[in-house]
Motif scaffolding. Structure first.
Motif, mmCIF file in Angstrom:
data_model
loop_
_atom_site.group_PDB
_atom_site.id
_atom_site.type_symbol
_atom_site.label_atom_id
_atom_site.label_comp_id
_atom_site.label_asym_id
_atom_site.label_seq_id
_atom_site.Cartn_x
_atom_site.Cartn_y
_atom_site.Cartn_z
ATOM 1 N N LEU A 19 -1.251 5.194 3.602
ATOM 2 C CA LEU A 19 -2.288 4.213 3.903
ATOM 3 C C LEU A 19 -1.786 3.171 4.913
ATOM 4 C CD1 LEU A 19 -5.129 3.123 3.504
ATOM 5 C CD2 LEU A 19 -4.308 1.910 1.463
ATOM 6 N N GLN A 22 0.245 -4.853 3.383
ATOM 7 C CA GLN A 22 -0.293 -5.470 2.170
ATOM 8 C C GLN A 22 -1.756 -5.890 2.268
ATOM 9 O OE1 GLN A 22 2.646 -8.696 1.636
ATOM 10 N NE2 GLN A 22 3.228 -7.619 -0.223
ATOM 11 N N TYR A 55 0.833 -1.193 0.000
ATOM 12 C CA TYR A 55 0.000 0.000 0.000
ATOM 13 C C TYR A 55 0.877 1.256 0.000
ATOM 14 C CZ TYR A 55 -4.012 -2.910 1.368
ATOM 15 O OH TYR A 55 -5.018 -3.844 1.419
#
Length: 174
Positions: free
Chosen positions: A67, A100, A63
């Motif tokens: 985030l 992830q 990401y």
């Protein structure tokens, strides 16, 4: 090291993982595992490192850095809903999930493989056997698969008896 990095330190026999927040802090699991008191916390990078060298886990796909930190902060705010579990929800699962979206722990997977290899080398390879199921199911001919270590199989009747008692306990554990 940068904001959103999955970082870790090497400890005796395992690695400890967290997420670098980019402001000198790290979000990670901390505390004692006795009594389930391990929880997600935000600590200074130096407290996280505990005098050890911090390393960065590299990924091909992850990401965005913002985030990743947002996901770690969300888990921090909602950590009362989570329970630490060495096998299913540890600091490495946390860092992989934030990075992830998939909780993972290669340490647990590799540790299980190493344990299985060590058991095999020591002559303790798991052996499966079909046995009668416990309780009423066994009386009507239902079977189940039991797993035992090879030297235990040599004890035959004892294994069958213990297997039956174990399955009976499972059968009655509503």
């Amino acid at each position: 090291m940068a904001k959103g990095d999955h970082i870790y330190i090497q400890c005796l026999g395992y690695d400890h993982h967290g997420i670098d927040c980019g402001d000198g802090t790290v979000i990670h699991y901390s505390g004692s595992i006795k009594g389930g008191t391990k929880k997600i916390v935000r600590d200074s990078k130096s407290k996280f490192a505990n005098g050890k060298s911090i390393k960065v886990k590299t990924y091909e796909n992850k990401y965005s850095l913002d985030l990743i930190v947002q996901r770690a902060e969300f888990r921090l705010k909602n950590s009362y809903k989570e329970g630490y579990n060495l096998i299913f929800n540890n600091c490495e699962h946390f860092a992989y999930d934030c990075t992830q979206g998939k909780p993972d722990s290669p340490q647990v997977i590799n540790g299980g493989s190493a344990l299985a290899l060590g058991m095999t080398v020591a002559g303790l390879a798991p052996v499966t056997a079909t046995v009668s199921a416990g309780g009423i199911l066994g009386l009507v001919g239902v079977t189940t698969t039991a797993v035992a270590l090879a030297p235990t199989i040599a004890l035959g009747g004892l294994v069958a008896g213990l297997g039956y008692l174990g399955l009976k306990a499972l059968d009655n554990s509503d």
